[in-house]
Scaffold this motif. Structure first.
Motif, PDB file in Angstrom:
ATOM      1  N   LEU A 105       0.860  -1.175   0.000  1.00  0.00           N
ATOM      2  CA  LEU A 105       0.000   0.000   0.000  1.00  0.00           C
ATOM      3  C   LEU A 105       0.898   1.227   0.000  1.00  0.00           C
ATOM      4  O   LEU A 105       1.702   1.422   0.920  1.00  0.00           O
ATOM      5  N   THR A 252      -6.409   4.870  -9.304  1.00  0.00           N
ATOM      6  CA  THR A 252      -6.801   3.643  -8.612  1.00  0.00           C
ATOM      7  C   THR A 252      -8.214   3.230  -9.025  1.00  0.00           C
ATOM      8  O   THR A 252      -8.996   4.044  -9.527  1.00  0.00           O
ATOM      9  N   THR A 256     -11.875  -0.564  -5.189  1.00  0.00           N
ATOM     10  CA  THR A 256     -10.894  -1.287  -4.385  1.00  0.00           C
ATOM     11  C   THR A 256      -9.687  -0.463  -3.979  1.00  0.00           C
ATOM     12  O   THR A 256      -8.943  -0.844  -3.081  1.00  0.00           O
ATOM     13  N   LYS A 257      -9.445   0.642  -4.677  1.00  0.00           N
ATOM     14  CA  LYS A 257      -8.269   1.493  -4.473  1.00  0.00           C
ATOM     15  C   LYS A 257      -6.961   0.824  -4.928  1.00  0.00           C
ATOM     16  O   LYS A 257      -5.875   1.342  -4.635  1.00  0.00           O
ATOM     17  N   MET A 258      -7.070  -0.300  -5.646  1.00  0.00           N
ATOM     18  CA  MET A 258      -5.855  -0.902  -6.191  1.00  0.00           C
ATOM     19  C   MET A 258      -5.436  -0.139  -7.450  1.00  0.00           C
ATOM     20  O   MET A 258      -6.275   0.325  -8.221  1.00  0.00           O
ATOM     21  N   TRP A 265      -1.674  -1.038  -3.968  1.00  0.00           N
ATOM     22  CA  TRP A 265      -2.761  -0.108  -3.700  1.00  0.00           C
ATOM     23  C   TRP A 265      -2.188   1.278  -3.441  1.00  0.00           C
ATOM     24  O   TRP A 265      -1.005   1.427  -3.091  1.00  0.00           O
ATOM     25  N   SER A 287      -8.776   0.356   1.150  1.00  0.00           N
ATOM     26  CA  SER A 287      -7.587  -0.358   0.666  1.00  0.00           C
ATOM     27  C   SER A 287      -7.320  -1.592   1.514  1.00  0.00           C
ATOM     28  O   SER A 287      -7.061  -2.684   1.001  1.00  0.00           O
ATOM     29  N   TRP A 290      -9.591  -4.593   0.859  1.00  0.00           N
ATOM     30  CA  TRP A 290      -9.287  -5.318  -0.379  1.00  0.00           C
ATOM     31  C   TRP A 290      -7.918  -5.985  -0.338  1.00  0.00           C
ATOM     32  O   TRP A 290      -7.697  -7.009  -0.989  1.00  0.00           O
TER      33      TRP A 290
END
Length: 302
Positions: A105, A252, A256-258, A265, A287, A290
């Motif tokens: 992350l 992103t 999911t913010k990936m 992420w 984040s 997920w």
């Protein structure tokens, strides 16, 4: 190998660390330099429950303490490079320290470009602000000054006119302003001054005024800064192949913010959205949820 490494121990990174720590099953490491935008803010006044406000430093201190209570570990380092491997990622720190993780992350945020002006830093987050969405309320109907550069500062000034009619824009760096913006400021009765600020006059962080290089004193109760050219810390994301927007913020997935790089992420001011501490918190939690889902799949297949 860690299950997840969070690079950046600001608001987004800490909120993600707390959420991941509460899943109990994961070995989580937060790597942080101990700096960041939130360290400058003397008081957040728009966070649920903190009716008297809370400083960025105190919020971070409490966040670290809370994350540690759930087993999250911390390292003070600056990550210089990142690369993907067949089973995760390798990060290299400033002193050639090496870290490995299954997921990443990135919560490395951004740094505002703020010139060294005597007396300015004690006022940041106390009576001088950077984000109109976070702190526009603080200047409501007060005599306020915008310190900035060229069109960036002019744009901020026009944005703030809905909050107060008593506005002054000081073009500290004396860089050109688009004619359309100049005309708009004139139409709204906004005073425009094109000369450097020599000193910010303040008492315990409360703005009193701005002394210009000419010696003239401009009285003001509140202020904003907008110099443009903020540094988005997206270098690691770029190294890992994540797609960047035109302004270098990291793109992103909205759900999911990936990022576009698998198992990487991004959260907080690094990502593409309004730069509020509360938005960063939301990013961090989503984040983490997920990342948890991804780690369950990775562990099931190993």
């Amino acid at each position: 190998m860690k299950d997840c490494i969070i690079v950046g121990g600001g608001i987004a990174g800490l909120q993600a660390a707390i959420q991941l720590g509460r899943y109990v099953d994961y070995d989580v490491l937060v790597i942080d330099q101990g700096q960041g935008r939130s360290t400058l803010c003397k008081k957040y006044n728009n966070i649920l429950g903190w009716t008297e406000g809370i400083s960025g430093e105190e919020l971070r201190r409490r966040g670290r303490q809370q994350a540690k209570s759930f087993g999250v570990s911390f390292a003070e380092d600056s990550i210089e490079s990142a690369q993907s491997t067949s089973d995760g990622f390798i990060l290299t720190g400033a002193q050639s320290s090496r870290y490995e993780a299954r997921t990443l992350l990135l919560a490395t945020g951004l740094s505002d470009r703020i010139p060294e002006i005597e007396g300015l830093y004690p006022t940041l987050g106390e009576s001088v602000y950077v984000c109109p969405d976070c702190d526009g309320y603080e200047i409501q109907d007060r005599r306020s000054v915008v310190l900035g550069s060229g069109s960036s500062g002019a744009g901020m000034t026009l944005l703030l006119r809905e909050r107060t009619k008593d506005l002054i824009y000081i073009n500290h760096e004396q860089t050109p302003v688009d004619q359309e913006l100049l005309s708009s400021m004139e139409a709204y009765g906004i005073q425009y001054m094109e000369q450097p600020a020599a000193q910010i006059l303040q008492e315990q962080g409360r703005l009193k005024g701005v002394q210009l290089q000419s010696g003239e004193m401009i009285e003001a109760e509140r202020g904003f800064v907008s110099f443009g050219g903020n540094q988005v810390h997206s270098g690691l994301a770029k190294q890992l192949g994540a797609e960047l927007a035109h302004n270098r913020h990291v793109i992103t997935d909205p759900r999911t913010k990936m990022t576009t790089a698998e198992h990487v992420w991004a959260a907080g001011d690094l990502a593409v959205h309004s730069e509020l501490a509360t938005a960063a918190m939301g990013d961090g939690v989503i984040s983490a949820i997920w990342i948890h889902k991804a780690l369950k799949k990775l562990k099931a297949s190993s």
